[in-house]
Design a protein around this motif. Structure first.
Motif, PDB file in Angstrom:
ATOM      1  N   ARG B   3       0.852  -1.195   0.000  1.00  0.00           N
ATOM      2  CA  ARG B   3       0.000   0.000   0.000  1.00  0.00           C
ATOM      3  C   ARG B   3       0.881   1.236   0.000  1.00  0.00           C
ATOM      4  N   MET B   4       0.304   2.344  -0.402  1.00  0.00           N
ATOM      5  CA  MET B   4       1.139   3.538  -0.484  1.00  0.00           C
ATOM      6  C   MET B   4       1.295   4.200   0.883  1.00  0.00           C
ATOM      7  N   LEU B   5       2.348   5.007   0.983  1.00  0.00           N
ATOM      8  CA  LEU B   5       2.602   5.721   2.231  1.00  0.00           C
ATOM      9  C   LEU B   5       1.417   6.616   2.567  1.00  0.00           C
ATOM     10  N   ALA B   6       1.066   6.664   3.842  1.00  0.00           N
ATOM     11  CA  ALA B   6      -0.053   7.495   4.264  1.00  0.00           C
ATOM     12  C   ALA B   6       0.210   8.968   3.934  1.00  0.00           C
ATOM     13  N   ARG B   7       1.452   9.389   4.144  1.00  0.00           N
ATOM     14  CA  ARG B   7       1.776  10.793   3.861  1.00  0.00           C
ATOM     15  C   ARG B   7       1.663  11.085   2.361  1.00  0.00           C
ATOM     16  N   ALA B   9      -0.223   9.534   0.272  1.00  0.00           N
ATOM     17  CA  ALA B   9      -1.652   9.521  -0.078  1.00  0.00           C
ATOM     18  C   ALA B   9      -2.264  10.886   0.225  1.00  0.00           C
ATOM     19  N   ALA B 104       6.456  16.648  -3.276  1.00  0.00           N
ATOM     20  CA  ALA B 104       6.578  15.632  -2.219  1.00  0.00           C
ATOM     21  C   ALA B 104       6.229  14.240  -2.725  1.00  0.00           C
ATOM     22  N   PHE B 164      -6.646   8.426  -4.565  1.00  0.00           N
ATOM     23  CA  PHE B 164      -6.598   9.522  -3.583  1.00  0.00           C
ATOM     24  C   PHE B 164      -6.655  10.885  -4.278  1.00  0.00           C
ATOM     25  N   TYR B 312      -7.173   7.216   6.510  1.00  0.00           N
ATOM     26  CA  TYR B 312      -6.015   6.935   5.657  1.00  0.00           C
ATOM     27  C   TYR B 312      -4.764   7.761   5.957  1.00  0.00           C
ATOM     28  N   VAL B 315      -2.509   7.606  10.027  1.00  0.00           N
ATOM     29  CA  VAL B 315      -2.313   6.202  10.458  1.00  0.00           C
ATOM     30  C   VAL B 315      -1.353   6.157  11.642  1.00  0.00           C
TER      31      VAL B 315
END
Lengths: 481, 315
Positions: B3-7, B9, B104, B164, B312, B315
């Motif tokens: 899964r992708m990084l929360a930040r 996303a 980013a 997202f 999301y 986290v």
């Protein structure tokens, strides 16, 4: 037409043997550029400038108030290294990086080289980048420096010299790849008669290297690039490497250590990481072990590495090998660990820790460049040949109080390279940083980052002080790239 | 699956929001200019009301000084909402924020997307520095901002990061369309005494503000009926700027992210909103009544934003 190219009055000119006579490797490039009129060159230069700006190929310069984004100037006259020359350089770089890793394993392990006096133990233990807390902790497969950038110069006779080693987080490789892409787009005709070895496979080489050193038992290791964030001066490079390797670009706040396992916070919860290509200095890596005020690092990261659950590349503590105070001992270290003579010469350096050297330095301050071992960016140094008598005498007092804090070198008149100045071609000083990867084997990316001092007569190639870069060509032997 | 990084996303989500905000602002400024040219001379009061409701479409963006002429008001709008002087809800600020988010998450973006965002921001910032005439800057920036959407649609991977970003785009879009229906539609109708040409120009402006004039004409014909406009902007399931369409895309994005109605507050809220639109609003829409309830729906949209953040990003 090539007579219109001015050549270096002092030192080695890489492009020309004499006025009007290009070196053999450069004849094709000079001929193509001679065929373009000034307006065409200016048009193409503008194109490359627009391309750099649009792609955001920038670095950040920190001033007094806030960081300013700048484009890293690019000069389109390529630097050319012949196949034979490169083969010698490659072997020398592999040898040097092998010795560096053996030295680091030794320093944090048996310390044989210290006990036998190859390097004074008190010198190593006093260096700020020697990490006492890591003694006895050996990284996976004994590799400390997975990525090294070795800075080279050509001396007055054209011979290559090692100026310094960068064993921590050497940067600049993204410009090597981007410069090639840019030159092929804007000046494709330059490549017509040359078989130039490619560089765009570097991210793949890096990923292979990182996967190879993953903790044992991880069949499909998860690799990530750790960056201080988008505001860092090398943010473009961090993002470039993550993107080209197809791995996550993480910051300290994305990571968490629990039970000595390092995980990243993902939208689906936490996911384990096995190899972290960190682009954060040791001091900021883990506030538990290093600087407690670091907001960039991850608490517990070093302990997780110590437990063998994650590989940090480059390993913390590697900086002791590229310390200015250790540099004079590198030839001896190569002989000690490999039982071979060094293949690459380095700039002869006098160490204030050696009694004879200290005396020589004191007697010859006016002829030497004297640097503080823990200095950087030109601070705390004396350039004897360009200093006044008073400056030299003032410096003498500082030097003689603590000679062991200094090293000294003769001023090297390093080579110049033909460079476009806006209205013609003129020589400008250049250095070279090849990138060496150490995993299953030691591999060198053909070429490296050529930095060029764009101001006439300047020796400063740093990007933050008006330096630029060039595409560096390594010619393939036998014509095939 | 990784899964992708929360930040990351969150950066994708906000990049989408800011880009959509930039596009929406450009569009509304262009509408303001057209309305000012078309009917500013015929009915200055109605035109001024229409121009000044920008502050209602973007709450928190400040107010436009009253007592100015149509031309002066238009200049103030461009100064504030395009160039960002004293206004955080402007194209300049939104584009800069979109670019910061893009930087980013550059590793998630295609080169075309990053270059188009970067190019748009560099163009605008250089125009601001050189004090270029905003009248000339607006069409250039508008073209660039709309081009970003094209680059995205053509080059980006339809993975989690896309979901997202799409959530950010749709959430921002729906939010503003709801404000258009709630505030701009009544402003365009006035007290019912406007001259026909003025009324038509303002209603066209309402539809253009929601990027729906041509689509409305194709589906509903040339007659500009307030109830039909309200129904179209809220309920049309094929118009990409309608609320119903946006909610459907959001539901689909949440489904792609693996959210279930039981496990995800955002998905549950989006589902409820979708049902409310489908069954609670039937055509012909009483635009006066439903226009007012748009603000309730806008609040619900903000609740979805909060739920996304909790589920999301934090986290």
């Amino acid at each position: 037409m090539s007579s219109s190219w001015s050549i270096a009055e002092k030192g080695w000119d890489e492009g020309f043997e004499a006025k009007g006579t290009p070196r053999e490797a450069y004849a094709g490039v000079v001929s193509v550029l001679d065929g373009l009129d000034e307006s065409e060159i200016q048009r193409r230069e503008q194109l490359q400038q627009i391309s750099l700006i649009n792609q955001g190929i920038t670095f950040t310069v920190y001033g007094e108030r806030e960081g300013t984004e700048r484009v890293f100037p690019f000069d389109f006259v390529p630097r050319i290294i012949t196949a034979d020359e490169w083969s010698h350089l490659e072997a020398g770089l592999q040898q040097r990086v092998q010795a560096i890793n053996l030295f680091l394993v030794d320093v944090y392990g048996e310390q044989r080289s210290l006990r036998e006096g190859i390097v004074p133990w008190e010198l190593v233990f006093s260096r700020p980048d020697f990490r006492r807390e890591l003694v006895g902790v050996l990284p996976r497969l004994g590799v400390f420096t997975h990525v090294a950038g070795i800075d080279l110069l050509r001396g007055e006779d054209g011979g290559w010299l090692v100026l310094e080693d960068n064993c921590r987080c050497p940067s600049g490789v993204s410009y090597v790849v981007e410069n090639r892409g840019l030159l092929t787009r804007v000046f494709p005709d330059l490549f017509r008669e040359h078989a130039v070895r490619p560089v765009d496979h570097y991210p793949q080489m890096l990923l292979e290297t990182l996967r190879h050193v993953a903790p044992r038992g991880r069949e499909r290791p998860v690799v990530a690039v750790l960056s201080p964030g988008a505001g860092n001066s090398a943010a473009f490079e961090h993002s470039f490497l993550a993107r080209e390797m197809g791995v996550p670009l993480v910051e300290g706040r994305d990571l968490i250590v629990e039970d000595d396992q390092v995980s990243m916070r993902t939208t689906g919860g936490r996911e384990r990481i096995d190899v972290l290509y960190r682009r954060i200095d040791d001091a900021f890596l883990d506030p538990v072990v290093f600087r407690p005020d670091s907001m960039l690092g991850v608490p517990g990261l070093v302990h997780a590495a110590r437990a063998g659950n994650i590989t940090l590349a480059n390993a913390p503590g590697a900086g002791v090998a590229d310390d200015k105070a250790v540099y004079p001992f590198m030839p001896d270290l190569i002989r000690f660990f490999l039982d071979e003579a060094p293949l690459l010469e380095q700039v002869p350096t006098f160490s204030g820790r050696r009694e004879d050297d200290a005396r020589f330095i004191a007697d010859n301050l006016a002829d030497l460049v004297v640097k503080r071992c823990d200095g950087a960016g030109g601070y705390g140094m004396l350039v004897g040949p360009t200093s006044s008598t008073k400056e030299i005498e003032d410096f003498r007092g500082v030097f003689e109080a603590n000679p062991g804090d200094f090293v000294a070198q003769h001023l090297v008149e390093f080579s110049s390279h033909p460079t476009w100045t806006g209205d013609g071609f003129a020589p400008r000083h250049v250095d070279l940083r090849p990138f060496v990867l150490c995993g299953e084997s030691i591999r060198v990316l053909p070429g490296g980052l050529t930095r060029v001092a764009l101001q006439e007569g300047s020796y400063v190639v740093n990007s933050s002080q008006g330096g630029g870069s060039k595409d560096t060509w390594v010619l393939a032997s036998g014509g095939a790239p | 699956m990784s899964r992708m990084l929360a930040r990351a996303a969150e950066n994708m989500y906000w990049m989408g929001r800011y880009l959509e905000r930039s596009a929406g602002l450009c569009r509304k400024l262009e509408v303001a200019r057209n309305v000012a040219v078309e009917v500013g001379g015929l009915d200055p009061d109605a035109t001024l009301r229409f121009l000044q409701d920008m502050a209602l479409l973007y709450p928190g963006s400040g107010t436009i000084a009253s007592g100015q002429s149509v031309h002066e008001t238009l200049e103030s709008l461009l100064d504030s909402y395009l160039l960002g002087h004293g206004n955080d809800l402007s194209v300049a600020v939104s584009l800069r924020a979109a670019r910061e988010n893009a930087r980013a998450v550059r590793d998630y973006l295609s080169r075309e997307v990053f270059e188009s965002i970067n190019g748009a921001w560099l163009n605008l910032s250089s125009s601001i520095r050189s004090k270029r005439d905003p009248d000339l800057v607006l069409p250039e920036i508008q073209q660039r901002v709309f081009g970003i959407g094209g680059a995205m649609g053509r080059t980006m991977l339809r993975d989690e990061s896309w979901a997202f970003m799409d959530l950010g785009v749709m959430l921002e879009r729906i939010h503003r369309v709801l404000y258009v229906v709630a505030h701009r539609l009544p402003a365009a109708l006035g007290d019912g005494t406007l001259a026909i040409p003025v009324q038509v120009a303002l209603l066209r402006g309402v539809l253009r503000s929601g990027a729906s004039l041509e689509n409305y004409r194709r589906v509903r014909g040339v007659e500009l009926d307030p109830a039909a406009i309200c129904g179209f902007l809220l309920l049309d399931r094929h118009a990409p700027h309608s609320v119903a369409y946006g909610i459907r895309v959001m539901e689909s994005a949440l489904e792609d992210l693996g959210s279930t109605e039981e496990g995800s507050e955002a998905r549950r809220r989006a589902g409820l909103l979708s049902a409310r639109l489908r069954y609670g609003l039937r055509e012909p829409v009483d635009w006066k009544e439903k226009g007012a309830s748009c603000l309730d729906i806008a609040d619900e949209i903000l609740q979805i934003h909060e739920a996304l953040t909790r589920q999301y990003f934090a986290v």
